[in-house]
Design an enzyme around this catalytic site. Structure first.
Site, PDB file in Angstrom:
ATOM      1  N   GLN A  52       0.822  -1.211   0.000  1.00 52.15           N
ATOM      2  CA  GLN A  52       0.000   0.000   0.000  1.00 52.15           C
ATOM      3  C   GLN A  52       0.863   1.271   0.000  1.00 52.15           C
ATOM      4  O   GLN A  52       0.605   2.191  -0.762  1.00 52.15           O
ATOM      5  CB  GLN A  52      -0.910  -0.015   1.243  1.00 52.15           C
ATOM      6  CG  GLN A  52      -2.078   0.938   1.135  1.00 52.15           C
ATOM      7  CD  GLN A  52      -2.717   1.240   2.486  1.00 52.15           C
ATOM      8  OE1 GLN A  52      -2.272   0.755   3.525  1.00 52.15           O
ATOM      9  NE2 GLN A  52      -3.757   2.051   2.474  1.00 52.15           N
ATOM     10  N   ASP A 108      12.590 -11.800  -1.285  1.00 46.31           N
ATOM     11  CA  ASP A 108      11.982 -12.199  -0.017  1.00 46.31           C
ATOM     12  C   ASP A 108      12.916 -11.660   1.061  1.00 46.31           C
ATOM     13  O   ASP A 108      14.070 -12.087   1.158  1.00 46.31           O
ATOM     14  CB  ASP A 108      11.909 -13.738   0.042  1.00 46.31           C
ATOM     15  CG  ASP A 108      11.431 -14.224   1.405  1.00 46.31           C
ATOM     16  OD1 ASP A 108      11.246 -13.381   2.318  1.00 46.31           O
ATOM     17  OD2 ASP A 108      11.255 -15.440   1.561  1.00 46.31           O
ATOM     18  N   TYR A 155       1.556  -7.655  16.059  1.00 45.21           N
ATOM     19  CA  TYR A 155       2.074  -6.551  15.242  1.00 45.21           C
ATOM     20  C   TYR A 155       2.588  -5.410  16.127  1.00 45.21           C
ATOM     21  O   TYR A 155       3.699  -4.902  15.942  1.00 45.21           O
ATOM     22  CB  TYR A 155       0.941  -6.078  14.328  1.00 45.21           C
ATOM     23  CG  TYR A 155       1.259  -4.908  13.447  1.00 45.21           C
ATOM     24  CD1 TYR A 155       2.195  -5.006  12.418  1.00 45.21           C
ATOM     25  CD2 TYR A 155       0.592  -3.693  13.606  1.00 45.21           C
ATOM     26  CE1 TYR A 155       2.453  -3.929  11.591  1.00 45.21           C
ATOM     27  CE2 TYR A 155       0.839  -2.625  12.780  1.00 45.21           C
ATOM     28  CZ  TYR A 155       1.774  -2.738  11.768  1.00 45.21           C
ATOM     29  OH  TYR A 155       2.026  -1.664  10.954  1.00 45.21           O
ATOM     30  N   LYS A 213       6.351  -3.964  16.528  1.00 46.99           N
ATOM     31  CA  LYS A 213       6.693  -2.575  16.210  1.00 46.99           C
ATOM     32  C   LYS A 213       7.346  -1.871  17.406  1.00 46.99           C
ATOM     33  O   LYS A 213       8.285  -1.100  17.237  1.00 46.99           O
ATOM     34  CB  LYS A 213       5.451  -1.805  15.737  1.00 46.99           C
ATOM     35  CG  LYS A 213       5.000  -2.176  14.321  1.00 46.99           C
ATOM     36  CD  LYS A 213       6.036  -1.769  13.275  1.00 46.99           C
ATOM     37  CE  LYS A 213       5.683  -2.197  11.876  1.00 46.99           C
ATOM     38  NZ  LYS A 213       6.755  -2.012  10.902  1.00 46.99           N
TER      39      LYS A 213
HETATM   40  N1  SER Z   1      -2.830   0.217   9.517  1.00 46.34           N
HETATM   41  C1  SER Z   1      -2.183  -0.680  10.414  1.00 46.34           C
HETATM   42  C2  SER Z   1      -3.048  -1.823  10.774  1.00 46.34           C
HETATM   43  O1  SER Z   1      -4.242  -1.646  10.804  1.00 46.34           O
HETATM   44  C3  SER Z   1      -1.798   0.046  11.654  1.00 46.34           C
HETATM   45  O2  SER Z   1      -0.532   0.507  11.492  1.00 46.34           O
HETATM   46  O3  SER Z   1      -2.540  -2.851  11.058  1.00 46.34           O
END
Ligand code: SER
Length: 320
Positions: A13, A53, A143, A147
């Protein structure tokens, strides 16, 4: 010698849009796009592309040497929703890719790194409104944990090895050139596609779930601004808070209805609701404003008008 940039995750994106902008600034041949899957026609046509990759450290190193890369933009990652469904891959991809790139800089092969962080670094105990740069951070998603760990590594590598790594905590990003994939904030992109094609959208978040969001031109501008700032003006090496516009599904649906009068939204929450509920609603980005003059340009109205104009043209061209 001019800079040579490698964008890892160029088919995603952000990558799809960032490559186009970076090529305008640095020259088409000086921005190498790379991704695990092939990239958009536009990216392929106007500059070099390498299949990569990012878990393949050897191949990454070969590409860096072959093109004499000086800057890496590491955009490949598994986002919040997908990482919850694939915990191991989420953790290993997000962490290993980052440490490979940090080590390339530590060993002197590259000079500068851009690595995106996210509002996902915050958690349920973080103040939800006008979330400060420095605050409680207890992310409860794979996630978010990856991060936050990445942010700590950024700062560590800067302090210990003088690695010039720069980062932004992106809000949910909305753009028309590429689809969103695997995030919790994706609804704010999908809603436009469905509004234009079907005049109807089923939303997996409740109507009053407010989240921090940003229109892609703002995100691209912030990224380039940060990367072009003088090193001395960057006081935060973990990752900068970044604020665009905050809204909930009902508010964006109302705005879309002004352009698509028959538009209808229905709500059917799923597991992503819990992720969204753990994140802030709005972000304080005063450090970005003070350090490198950041100011976003798009509010909800301006963003919706631009999205609908561009997406409608894109769909029209598809059927031509
Ligand atoms: N846009 C991302 C997500 O929804 C957040 O950083 O995972």
């Amino acid at each position: 010698m001019s800079d040579k940039l490698l964008v890892i995750g160029s088919s995603g994106q952000i990558g799809t849009e960032l490559v186009l902008e970076l090529r305008k600034i640095y020259g088409e041949k000086n921005v190498i796009a790379s991704d695990i899957r092939s990239t958009s026609k536009k990216t392929l046509q106007n500059g070099p592309f390498e299949l990569l990759d990012v878990m393949n450290e050897k191949k990454l190193f070969q590409i860096v040497k072959k093109h004499k890369i000086t800057q890496v933009y590491l955009l490949a990652a598994l986002l919040s929703a997908r990482a919850e469904k694939n915990i191991e891959l989420g953790w290993s991809l997000n962490m290993r890719s980052h440490s490979h790139v940090l080590d390339l800089a530590k060993e002197g092969f590259i000079k500068k790194i851009f690595w995106p962080s996210s509002i996902a670094v915050f958690g349920p105990n973080t103040p939800k409104k006008n979330t400060p740069q420095f605050t409680i951070m207890e992310p409860n998603t794979v996630y978010g944990i990856s991060k936050l760990a990445g942010e700590r590594w950024n700062e560590y590598y800067f302090n210990k090895f003088n690695v010039d790594v720069r980062s932004l905590r992106y809000p949910g990003l909305i753009g028309w050139r590429a689809k969103a994939g695997g995030g919790t904030t994706d609804y704010a992109v999908n809603i436009f596609h469905d509004a234009i094609q079907k005049q109807k959208y089923t939303c997996y978040l409740s109507k009053n779930t407010t989240l921090p969001m940003m229109y892609m031109p703002d995100a691209i501008e912030a990224t380039i601004k940060l990367m072009e700032s003088k090193s001395e003006s960057i006081t935060i090496r973990s990752s900068y808070n970044l604020s665009g516009v905050s809204f909930n599904p009902e508010e964006i649906a109302n705005e879309i209805s002004k352009h698509v009068p028959d538009f209808e939204i229905i709500y059917k929450q799923d597991y992503r609701q819990k992720i969204a509920d753990s994140w802030p609603q709005s972000i304080n980005d005063s450090y970005a404003k003070n350090d490198w003059n950041w100011q976003s340009k798009y509010d909800l109205k301006k963003m919706c008008t631009d999205m609908i104009k561009n997406l409608s043209t894109q769909y029209l061209n598809l059927v031509k």
